[in-house]
Scaffold this motif. Structure first.
Motif, PDB file in Angstrom:
ATOM      1  N   ASP A 170      -7.693   3.646   6.116  1.00  0.00           N
ATOM      2  CA  ASP A 170      -6.444   3.168   6.704  1.00  0.00           C
ATOM      3  C   ASP A 170      -6.395   3.391   8.212  1.00  0.00           C
ATOM      4  O   ASP A 170      -5.708   2.654   8.932  1.00  0.00           O
ATOM      5  CB  ASP A 170      -5.252   3.850   6.031  1.00  0.00           C
ATOM      6  CG  ASP A 170      -4.808   3.131   4.773  1.00  0.00           C
ATOM      7  OD1 ASP A 170      -5.104   1.931   4.643  1.00  0.00           O
ATOM      8  OD2 ASP A 170      -4.172   3.760   3.913  1.00  0.00           O
ATOM      9  N   ILE A 198       0.904   8.352   3.252  1.00  0.00           N
ATOM     10  CA  ILE A 198      -0.532   8.512   2.991  1.00  0.00           C
ATOM     11  C   ILE A 198      -0.954   9.965   3.207  1.00  0.00           C
ATOM     12  O   ILE A 198      -1.845  10.477   2.518  1.00  0.00           O
ATOM     13  CB  ILE A 198      -1.385   7.548   3.842  1.00  0.00           C
ATOM     14  CG1 ILE A 198      -2.819   7.522   3.311  1.00  0.00           C
ATOM     15  CG2 ILE A 198      -1.357   7.912   5.305  1.00  0.00           C
ATOM     16  CD1 ILE A 198      -3.689   6.471   3.931  1.00  0.00           C
ATOM     17  N   PHE A 248       0.825  -1.208   0.000  1.00  0.00           N
ATOM     18  CA  PHE A 248       0.000   0.000   0.000  1.00  0.00           C
ATOM     19  C   PHE A 248       0.860   1.258   0.000  1.00  0.00           C
ATOM     20  O   PHE A 248       0.483   2.268  -0.621  1.00  0.00           O
ATOM     21  CB  PHE A 248      -0.946  -0.002   1.199  1.00  0.00           C
ATOM     22  CG  PHE A 248      -2.152  -0.870   1.008  1.00  0.00           C
ATOM     23  CD1 PHE A 248      -3.053  -0.614  -0.006  1.00  0.00           C
ATOM     24  CD2 PHE A 248      -2.379  -1.954   1.836  1.00  0.00           C
ATOM     25  CE1 PHE A 248      -4.166  -1.411  -0.203  1.00  0.00           C
ATOM     26  CE2 PHE A 248      -3.488  -2.761   1.657  1.00  0.00           C
ATOM     27  CZ  PHE A 248      -4.390  -2.497   0.640  1.00  0.00           C
ATOM     28  N   TYR A 272       4.519   5.003   6.766  1.00  0.00           N
ATOM     29  CA  TYR A 272       3.235   4.875   6.075  1.00  0.00           C
ATOM     30  C   TYR A 272       2.359   6.099   6.316  1.00  0.00           C
ATOM     31  O   TYR A 272       1.715   6.606   5.394  1.00  0.00           O
ATOM     32  CB  TYR A 272       2.516   3.608   6.545  1.00  0.00           C
ATOM     33  CG  TYR A 272       1.305   3.280   5.708  1.00  0.00           C
ATOM     34  CD1 TYR A 272       1.439   2.587   4.507  1.00  0.00           C
ATOM     35  CD2 TYR A 272       0.037   3.692   6.091  1.00  0.00           C
ATOM     36  CE1 TYR A 272       0.339   2.302   3.721  1.00  0.00           C
ATOM     37  CE2 TYR A 272      -1.075   3.412   5.315  1.00  0.00           C
ATOM     38  CZ  TYR A 272      -0.911   2.715   4.133  1.00  0.00           C
ATOM     39  OH  TYR A 272      -2.014   2.440   3.347  1.00  0.00           O
ATOM     40  N   CYS A 305     -14.131   0.368   7.482  1.00  0.00           N
ATOM     41  CA  CYS A 305     -12.948   0.340   6.622  1.00  0.00           C
ATOM     42  C   CYS A 305     -13.265  -0.093   5.201  1.00  0.00           C
ATOM     43  O   CYS A 305     -12.878   0.577   4.236  1.00  0.00           O
ATOM     44  CB  CYS A 305     -11.894  -0.583   7.239  1.00  0.00           C
ATOM     45  SG  CYS A 305     -10.517  -0.957   6.138  1.00  0.00           S
ATOM     46  N   TYR A 362     -12.681   1.964   1.836  1.00  0.00           N
ATOM     47  CA  TYR A 362     -11.525   1.568   1.028  1.00  0.00           C
ATOM     48  C   TYR A 362     -11.920   1.258  -0.404  1.00  0.00           C
ATOM     49  O   TYR A 362     -11.329   1.798  -1.359  1.00  0.00           O
ATOM     50  CB  TYR A 362     -10.840   0.352   1.657  1.00  0.00           C
ATOM     51  CG  TYR A 362      -9.834  -0.278   0.745  1.00  0.00           C
ATOM     52  CD1 TYR A 362      -8.631   0.373   0.451  1.00  0.00           C
ATOM     53  CD2 TYR A 362     -10.078  -1.503   0.133  1.00  0.00           C
ATOM     54  CE1 TYR A 362      -7.702  -0.190  -0.414  1.00  0.00           C
ATOM     55  CE2 TYR A 362      -9.158  -2.069  -0.728  1.00  0.00           C
ATOM     56  CZ  TYR A 362      -7.981  -1.409  -0.993  1.00  0.00           C
ATOM     57  OH  TYR A 362      -7.068  -1.966  -1.858  1.00  0.00           O
TER      58      TYR A 362
END
Length: 254
Positions: free
Chosen positions: A216, A181, A114, A177, A235, A239
């Protein structure tokens, strides 16, 4: 086979003179929600993989159809669509890995997939800002945009503080991460202020990015605070809705 491909293209992408693609896409995502809720039940991994993988392959195919639709048009949009498709494919692999996400190794594999996908999205959004005739420096100095970017950065810092005590051995990976993001959402927000592109195109990108970002947060809650029906039911629709929105976005610019 060619006829089947054309029918699927009309179903998910529509044509340049109508909004049928958007309507069909909304219907498809809406129909997926019950299946996503079922997937959130505490069943075996094989069932989870059997539910998630086809759905993820579907948003990859939507991205592929968008590439086909724009390949003969504006070269910059074609490059954008290709970068987005790369991000979608990496998301597919991330989904597969996260089926086994309770195991740290597979969670890390999903995280890396990701992370790479978000880098592809960042590249896509920044590329559009770069090729736009809009004065980027002036755009970034717009008070409304500065306030928006600052708000996103502060919110991400709050998310970092929220998860920091829970990250254990994955501290550096998760911090990286969060940074990536956040960069994805910052670049999408900046692009949303560039009026060279149509409002429909810009806001679809922003909506998809926001949905992905929020989803996320719930992935992190599931990993570090325990799986719950609430986390998963929040989620998964966010997503998949975000991924479908990004996959379809290039078709709105053609």
């Amino acid at each position: 086979m060619e006829e089947l491909r054309e029918n699927l293209e009309r179903l998910f992408v529509g044509d340049e003179h109508s909004h049928e693609g958007t309507e069909y896409l909304s219907m498809a995502v809406g129909l997926l929600v019950p299946l996503l809720v079922v997937t959130s039940m505490d069943w075996n991994r094989i069932l989870g993989l059997g539910c998630k993988a086809p759905l993820s392959m579907l948003f990859c195919y939507v991205g592929y159809l968008s590439v086909l639709q724009v390949e003969s048009g504006d070269a910059s949009i074609s490059i954008y669509a290709t970068l987005v498709m790369v991000g979608l494919v990496l998301g597919f692999f991330g989904d597969v890995f996260l089926v086994f996400g309770d195991i740290d190794f597979w969670f890390l594999c999903g995280l890396v997939s990701f992370l790479a996908g978000h880098l592809a999205y960042v590249a896509a959004f920044v590329y559009l800002l770069y090729v736009s005739p809009t004065d980027t420096v002036a755009l970034l100095a717009t008070p409304e945009l500065v306030a928006t970017l600052a708000g996103i950065a502060l919110f991400s810092f709050h998310i970092y503080l929220y998860f920091r005590p829970l990250l254990r051995d994955l501290y550096m990976e998760c911090v990286a991460y969060i940074l990536i993001i956040t960069s994805m959402l910052l670049s999408a927000a900046a692009l949303s202020f560039d009026t060279y592109y149509s409002a429909e195109f810009r806001y679809q990108i922003l909506a998809g990015s926001v949905a992905f970002y929020i989803s996320d947060i719930f992935v992190g809650r599931s990993k570090f605070m325990g799986v719950s029906a609430f986390n998963t039911c929040m989620c998964l629709p966010l997503y998949y809705g975000g991924q479908f929105a990004l996959g379809f976005s290039a078709a709105l610019a053609s």
